[in-house]
Scaffold this motif. Structure first.
Motif, PDB file in Angstrom:
ATOM      1  N   GLY A  62       0.817  -1.208   0.000  1.00  0.00           N
ATOM      2  CA  GLY A  62       0.000   0.000   0.000  1.00  0.00           C
ATOM      3  C   GLY A  62       0.847   1.253   0.000  1.00  0.00           C
ATOM      4  O   GLY A  62       1.646   1.480   0.903  1.00  0.00           O
ATOM      5  N   THR A  63       0.675   2.066  -1.022  1.00  0.00           N
ATOM      6  CA  THR A  63       1.413   3.326  -1.107  1.00  0.00           C
ATOM      7  C   THR A  63       0.490   4.530  -1.176  1.00  0.00           C
ATOM      8  O   THR A  63       0.961   5.660  -1.245  1.00  0.00           O
ATOM      9  N   GLY A  64      -0.834   4.287  -1.168  1.00  0.00           N
ATOM     10  CA  GLY A  64      -1.779   5.396  -1.228  1.00  0.00           C
ATOM     11  C   GLY A  64      -2.429   5.560  -2.589  1.00  0.00           C
ATOM     12  O   GLY A  64      -2.909   6.655  -2.912  1.00  0.00           O
ATOM     13  N   LYS A  65      -2.476   4.481  -3.376  1.00  0.00           N
ATOM     14  CA  LYS A  65      -3.080   4.582  -4.700  1.00  0.00           C
ATOM     15  C   LYS A  65      -4.558   4.931  -4.623  1.00  0.00           C
ATOM     16  O   LYS A  65      -5.051   5.748  -5.407  1.00  0.00           O
ATOM     17  N   THR A  66      -5.297   4.305  -3.699  1.00  0.00           N
ATOM     18  CA  THR A  66      -6.746   4.515  -3.661  1.00  0.00           C
ATOM     19  C   THR A  66      -7.114   5.967  -3.347  1.00  0.00           C
ATOM     20  O   THR A  66      -7.955   6.545  -4.049  1.00  0.00           O
ATOM     21  N   PRO A  67      -6.513   6.626  -2.342  1.00  0.00           N
ATOM     22  CA  PRO A  67      -6.825   8.055  -2.157  1.00  0.00           C
ATOM     23  C   PRO A  67      -6.482   8.901  -3.376  1.00  0.00           C
ATOM     24  O   PRO A  67      -7.193   9.864  -3.696  1.00  0.00           O
ATOM     25  N   LEU A  68      -5.397   8.529  -4.084  1.00  0.00           N
ATOM     26  CA  LEU A  68      -5.036   9.281  -5.284  1.00  0.00           C
ATOM     27  C   LEU A  68      -6.075   9.073  -6.381  1.00  0.00           C
ATOM     28  O   LEU A  68      -6.458  10.020  -7.071  1.00  0.00           O
ATOM     29  N   VAL A  69      -6.536   7.834  -6.562  1.00  0.00           N
ATOM     30  CA  VAL A  69      -7.567   7.564  -7.562  1.00  0.00           C
ATOM     31  C   VAL A  69      -8.818   8.388  -7.267  1.00  0.00           C
ATOM     32  O   VAL A  69      -9.423   8.980  -8.174  1.00  0.00           O
ATOM     33  N   ILE A  70      -9.223   8.440  -6.007  1.00  0.00           N
ATOM     34  CA  ILE A  70     -10.405   9.214  -5.629  1.00  0.00           C
ATOM     35  C   ILE A  70     -10.198  10.699  -5.938  1.00  0.00           C
ATOM     36  O   ILE A  70     -11.073  11.357  -6.517  1.00  0.00           O
ATOM     37  N   ALA A  71      -9.032  11.231  -5.587  1.00  0.00           N
ATOM     38  CA  ALA A  71      -8.737  12.633  -5.874  1.00  0.00           C
ATOM     39  C   ALA A  71      -8.699  12.891  -7.372  1.00  0.00           C
ATOM     40  O   ALA A  71      -9.155  13.940  -7.855  1.00  0.00           O
ATOM     41  N   LEU A  72      -8.167  11.935  -8.124  1.00  0.00           N
ATOM     42  CA  LEU A  72      -8.080  12.069  -9.573  1.00  0.00           C
ATOM     43  C   LEU A  72      -9.474  12.117 -10.193  1.00  0.00           C
ATOM     44  O   LEU A  72      -9.742  12.942 -11.081  1.00  0.00           O
ATOM     45  N   ILE A  73     -10.364  11.256  -9.747  1.00  0.00           N
ATOM     46  CA  ILE A  73     -11.732  11.259 -10.260  1.00  0.00           C
ATOM     47  C   ILE A  73     -12.394  12.607  -9.992  1.00  0.00           C
ATOM     48  O   ILE A  73     -13.042  13.195 -10.872  1.00  0.00           O
ATOM     49  N   ARG A 159      -1.951   2.936 -22.723  1.00  0.00           N
ATOM     50  CA  ARG A 159      -2.227   4.017 -21.782  1.00  0.00           C
ATOM     51  C   ARG A 159      -1.681   5.347 -22.300  1.00  0.00           C
ATOM     52  O   ARG A 159      -0.714   5.390 -23.066  1.00  0.00           O
ATOM     53  N   ASP A 160      -2.301   6.432 -21.819  1.00  0.00           N
ATOM     54  CA  ASP A 160      -1.881   7.776 -22.210  1.00  0.00           C
ATOM     55  C   ASP A 160      -1.027   8.426 -21.130  1.00  0.00           C
ATOM     56  O   ASP A 160      -0.148   9.237 -21.428  1.00  0.00           O
ATOM     57  N   ILE A 161      -1.294   8.083 -19.874  1.00  0.00           N
ATOM     58  CA  ILE A 161      -0.532   8.621 -18.743  1.00  0.00           C
ATOM     59  C   ILE A 161      -0.286   7.499 -17.752  1.00  0.00           C
ATOM     60  O   ILE A 161      -1.195   6.724 -17.428  1.00  0.00           O
ATOM     61  N   GLU A 162       0.952   7.406 -17.260  1.00  0.00           N
ATOM     62  CA  GLU A 162       1.301   6.473 -16.201  1.00  0.00           C
ATOM     63  C   GLU A 162       1.719   7.252 -14.957  1.00  0.00           C
ATOM     64  O   GLU A 162       2.536   8.165 -15.041  1.00  0.00           O
ATOM     65  N   ILE A 163       1.168   6.855 -13.812  1.00  0.00           N
ATOM     66  CA  ILE A 163       1.519   7.471 -12.529  1.00  0.00           C
ATOM     67  C   ILE A 163       2.037   6.382 -11.602  1.00  0.00           C
ATOM     68  O   ILE A 163       1.334   5.412 -11.312  1.00  0.00           O
ATOM     69  N   ASP A 164       3.275   6.532 -11.153  1.00  0.00           N
ATOM     70  CA  ASP A 164       3.868   5.599 -10.194  1.00  0.00           C
ATOM     71  C   ASP A 164       3.777   6.223  -8.804  1.00  0.00           C
ATOM     72  O   ASP A 164       4.152   7.385  -8.603  1.00  0.00           O
ATOM     73  N   VAL A 165       3.244   5.465  -7.834  1.00  0.00           N
ATOM     74  CA  VAL A 165       3.055   5.960  -6.471  1.00  0.00           C
ATOM     75  C   VAL A 165       3.954   5.167  -5.524  1.00  0.00           C
ATOM     76  O   VAL A 165       3.926   3.932  -5.510  1.00  0.00           O
ATOM     77  N   VAL A 166       4.749   5.882  -4.735  1.00  0.00           N
ATOM     78  CA  VAL A 166       5.558   5.264  -3.681  1.00  0.00           C
ATOM     79  C   VAL A 166       5.272   6.000  -2.378  1.00  0.00           C
ATOM     80  O   VAL A 166       4.648   7.057  -2.371  1.00  0.00           O
ATOM     81  N   ASP A 167       5.699   5.413  -1.276  1.00  0.00           N
ATOM     82  CA  ASP A 167       5.654   6.150  -0.016  1.00  0.00           C
ATOM     83  C   ASP A 167       7.077   6.429   0.426  1.00  0.00           C
ATOM     84  O   ASP A 167       8.026   6.259  -0.343  1.00  0.00           O
ATOM     85  N   THR A 168       7.251   6.862   1.656  1.00  0.00           N
ATOM     86  CA  THR A 168       8.580   7.272   2.100  1.00  0.00           C
ATOM     87  C   THR A 168       9.545   6.104   2.224  1.00  0.00           C
ATOM     88  O   THR A 168      10.752   6.313   2.393  1.00  0.00           O
ATOM     89  N   ARG A 169       9.061   4.877   2.101  1.00  0.00           N
ATOM     90  CA  ARG A 169       9.951   3.716   2.070  1.00  0.00           C
ATOM     91  C   ARG A 169      10.616   3.570   0.702  1.00  0.00           C
ATOM     92  O   ARG A 169      11.518   2.756   0.527  1.00  0.00           O
TER      93      ARG A 169
END
Length: 332
Positions: A62-73, A159-169
């Motif tokens: 888990g790096t926070g993809k779901t909150p980002l998806v919600i914000a993106l929508i 795909r047209d845009i790729e977003i890679d999500v990481v956390d502080t690890r």
């Protein structure tokens, strides 16, 4: 208690077992072969008639993809788009059957993250292990852009845009699974259009070419319904904190930052909860992530609360992302 979390060596200097290193070498050869097949056009990505934005990660967990998806929508809607979400629906009982997911879908049928996205956004959500089929179905249903949740390695979907999500690890020891947390070599992250670092609520700067994402907690929502409570009402109190996500410690740290005395209970990512999981031996408030809460409504009581988070990113990120999209109504 079922504890979650990756092997110790993924995010430390601990020695990696020989067996894990050998398996990682085999996995790496398979990944390289698959890349070569697409690069040399033996396999062709399939394009759908609307733009596709991939939100994923190179590292497992888990790096926070779901909150980002919600914000993106939400941001796409503000810009006039009608987004839909394609997901595999990890953790659902029958992954062979494609289906629509809405706020009333059982997590066991739709997957915990798709159900949460549908609850928070009201967007059309399609789960299908074939992301191309899911994206086409969304387009046929009237969506003019598709956000693919956790599809970075699903190369068959163009795909047209790729977003890679990481956390502080970050990428941990930078080894491939199971020797490390990486699904693909670390160099793959540099190929993505945007690199997001989930810094939680900390004042940590993103690196060069990266964008910082902060997760801001909201009020505590009773699972049985009723008015939400400010998190400040729990400050100075002991609570049972429950997290069945890729990085449970991030949730516990977020609560501690609010002055809450946390009794942590970490479960495996996508854990299927039963009532006995909450026999903690003491009667305290139970605070959990939204992703966990959608699976606990059938046996919750007045002590159970869900803590939503909101993803905040710099305005410059949203401008840059929207600028990469084609005009609405124009196929990519």
């Amino acid at each position: 208690m079922k504890q979650g979390g990756p092997p110790d060596w993924w995010y430390s200097d601990a020695p990696v077992p020989l067996g894990a290193r050998m398996l990682a070498a085999v996995y790496g050869r398979l990944v390289a072969l698959r890349h070569a097949l697409y690069r040399r056009k033996f396999l062709e990505p399939q394009r759908v008639p609307v733009p596709v934005v991939i939100v994923g990660n190179i590292a497992i967990g888990g790096t926070g993809k779901t909150p980002l998806v919600i914000a993106l929508i939400e941001r796409l809607r503000e810009a006039g788009w009608n987004p839909g979400v394609a997901s595999r629906g990890y953790g659902r009982n029958d992954i062979t059957t494609a289906r629509w997911v809405d706020k009333d879908t059982a997590p066991a049928d739709g997957g915990d993250e798709p159900v949460l996205i549908a609850m928070r956004t009201g967007a059309k959500v399609r789960v299908d292990r074939d992301r191309v089929a899911a994206a086409r179905t969304l387009a046929e249903a009237g969506c003019d852009i598709v956000v693919c949740d956790d599809g970075l390695q699903h190369y068959r979907l163009a795909r047209d845009i790729e977003i890679d999500v990481v956390d502080t690890r970050r990428h941990g020891n930078q080894r491939l699974v199971p020797a490390g947390p990486l699904r693909e070599p670390v160099e793959r992250a540099a190929e993505c259009d945007f690199r997001i670092v989930n810094v939680g609520g900390d004042d940590i700067a993103a690196g060069f070419g990266e964008w910082a994402m902060r997760l801001v907690p909201g009020e505590a929502h009773p699972l049985e319904g009723g008015r939400p409570k400010p998190l400040s009402m729990f400050a100075g109190q002991r609570v049972h904190a429950v997290a069945g996500i890729g990085n449970p410690e991030r949730f516990f740290s977020m609560l501690r930052a609010q002055g809450i005395a946390v009794v942590p209970h970490a479960f495996a990512d996508h854990h299927a909860y039963v009532a006995s999981d909450f026999e903690f031996g003491s009667r305290l408030p139970v605070l959990m992530t939204e992703k966990d809460a959608v699976k606990c409504r059938g046996f919750s009581d007045s002590a159970f609360f869900s803590i939503p988070v909101r993803a905040e990113l710099p305005e410059a990120f949203w401008i840059a992302l929207l600028d990469r999209l084609p005009p609405r109504g124009v196929a990519a």
